[in-house]
Design an enzyme around this catalytic site. Structure first.
Site, PDB file in Angstrom:
ATOM      1  N   THR A  40       0.908  -1.181   0.192  1.00  0.00           N
ATOM      2  CA  THR A  40       0.002  -0.190   0.140  1.00  0.00           C
ATOM      3  C   THR A  40       0.718   1.156   0.002  1.00  0.00           C
ATOM      4  OG1 THR A  40      -1.684  -1.260   1.181  1.00  0.00           O
ATOM      5  CG2 THR A  40      -1.659   1.265   1.268  1.00  0.00           C
ATOM      6  N   ALA A 193      -6.633 -11.684   0.629  1.00  0.00           N
ATOM      7  CA  ALA A 193      -5.846 -11.939   1.838  1.00  0.00           C
ATOM      8  C   ALA A 193      -5.984 -10.712   2.583  1.00  0.00           C
ATOM      9  CB  ALA A 193      -4.567 -12.116   1.289  1.00  0.00           C
ATOM     10  N   ASN A 194      -5.461 -10.780   3.969  1.00  0.00           N
ATOM     11  CA  ASN A 194      -5.141  -9.601   4.684  1.00  0.00           C
ATOM     12  C   ASN A 194      -6.639  -8.912   4.980  1.00  0.00           C
ATOM     13  OD1 ASN A 194      -2.519  -9.266   2.503  1.00  0.00           O
ATOM     14  ND2 ASN A 194      -2.347  -9.807   4.498  1.00  0.00           N
ATOM     15  N   TYR A 196      -9.370  -8.169   3.757  1.00  0.00           N
ATOM     16  CA  TYR A 196     -10.093  -7.356   2.624  1.00  0.00           C
ATOM     17  C   TYR A 196     -11.239  -8.228   2.147  1.00  0.00           C
ATOM     18  CZ  TYR A 196      -6.173  -4.233   2.766  1.00  0.00           C
ATOM     19  OH  TYR A 196      -5.229  -3.339   3.394  1.00  0.00           O
TER      20      TYR A 196
END
Length: 384
Positions: A40, A193-194, A196
């Site tokens: 990001t 993933a992560n 979201y």
């Protein structure tokens, strides 16, 4: 230690040989095993249009010898998908046209360019188009927004998506994939993933639906499988199509799948039945047991149960450590993230036995809102 291509040392191949072997994903040959992981960056324009800062950021990795560059999570629509202010988008023709020269210049240096398409879902903390967020079920992430990316305070409670909104999400990914194809990208990575949106569907703690998208793992992985099918149909067989998977979330770094290796077998087996070309694993440390003491790593489980090429990501800046995972057959490629910020030329440095700079978050993690143009120039020159 001096670089050697003379075969084996103490029965093991030298890491330089392993990391700099060519390997393929689908019909694309990658010149080595080093890939830039998605990070990001919140450096685009307010409306998501990538700019010259973004252009320089990606091109320097290609100059530095990476075989492929995966973009930051890039939002696919002008509805609910954006996760951060100044996040890059691939939701409009304007976005696609701005990406085209960036992609062209990355590829001109011999690197593949892959766009990661990301819908933030209930983990959105900034959206140019709306103040509302959506999720599989009403959901509020357990931690506050990420301040380094411009957030502050608690996340709002996301509203439950309707069936029509799920269809809208699939349509937006397909349209964004078409924009990616038009812009010249070599591949597309679906961000599952992560924490979201796609991961929110996959995780039982954020998906309380009682329809065909909730309940069993087979149901919770359904949207991921359908997206793979829809995107593949839209872009054909020539583009790389991958998916990123993790247990950890950006707002819950300790989360593990409750069924451990059994959950991994079900999830990766389902993904292995699709037309996806690779699976990209995000972990704190890709070399450690993924499901508790004595268990497989995430990469090993994905490789065993899916049969797909695997990209491992997580604390693999040490070339010896990275090459060992490849040599042991746990993965096929390694993705470098924070270490690539400190060393955009990591492959070239490793190949020529040059030392690697240590990652320094204070000097490197400078989103657009906090960096002046002269500071940008200095940062770029220091990292060439």
């Amino acid at each position: 230690m001096h670089r050697s291509h003379e075969g084996k040392v103490n029965g093991m191949r030298r890491f330089e040989d392993t990391l700099f072997d060519q390997e393929h994903i689908s019909n694309h040959i990658l010149k080595n095993r080093y890939i830039v992981g998605p990070m990001t960056r919140v450096s685009s324009e307010a409306d998501g249009t990538p700019n010259e800062r973004v252009h320089q950021y990606y091109e320097r990795f290609a100059k530095g010898g990476f075989a492929a560059v995966i973009t930051e999570g890039t939002y696919p629509d002008t509805q609910y998908s954006q996760g951060y202010e100044y996040q890059a988008g691939l939701a409009t023709e304007k976005h696609a046209e701005a990406w085209e020269p960036i992609v062209r210049d990355v590829k001109a240096h011999g690197a593949k360019m892959i766009v990661q398409l990301m819908h933030a879902g209930g983990q959105s903390q900034g959206n140019y188009y709306t103040d509302t967020s959506v999720a599989p079920s009403p959901f509020q992430p357990p931690r506050n927004k990420v301040e380094v990316y411009g957030g502050k305070g608690e996340f709002p409670v996301a509203k439950e998506m309707t069936k029509d909104e799920i269809e809208d999400v699939k349509d937006s990914f397909v349209q964004s994939a078409r924009y990616a194809q038009a812009a010249g990208f070599d591949g597309i990575e679906l961000h599952g993933a992560n924490g979201y949106l796609l991961d929110q569907f996959l995780s039982e703690n954020s998906n309380k639906r009682t329809d065909e998208y909730g309940g069993s793992i087979e149901n919770r992985v359904r949207l991921l499988v359908e997206l793979i099918e829809d995107v593949r149909e839209a872009v054909g067989e020539q583009m790389i199509l991958g998916i990123r998977i993790s247990q950890l979330k950006a707002t819950n770094g300790t989360y593990k799948w409750p069924g451990g290796e059994q959950d991994a077998e079900e999830i990766f087996s389902k993904l292995g039945e699709t037309d996806v070309d690779y699976i990209h694993l995000s972990d704190d440390d890709a070399s450690t047991p993924g499901f508790g003491e004595g268990t497989m790593t995430m990469s090993e489980a994905a490789k065993r149960f899916s049969g797909k090429p695997i990209i491992a990501c997580g604390s693999l800046s040490d070339p010896e450590k990275a090459s060992r995972l490849i040599s042991e057959g746990q993965c096929d490629f390694v993705a470098i993230a924070r270490q690539a910020l400190a060393n955009p030329d990591t492959p070239n440095r490793v190949l020529n036995n040059k030392p690697l700079n240590t990652f320094d978050a204070d000097s490197i993690m400078k989103p657009k809102a906090y960096v002046k143009d002269d500071e940008l120039s200095k940062e770029l020159m220091e990292n060439e």
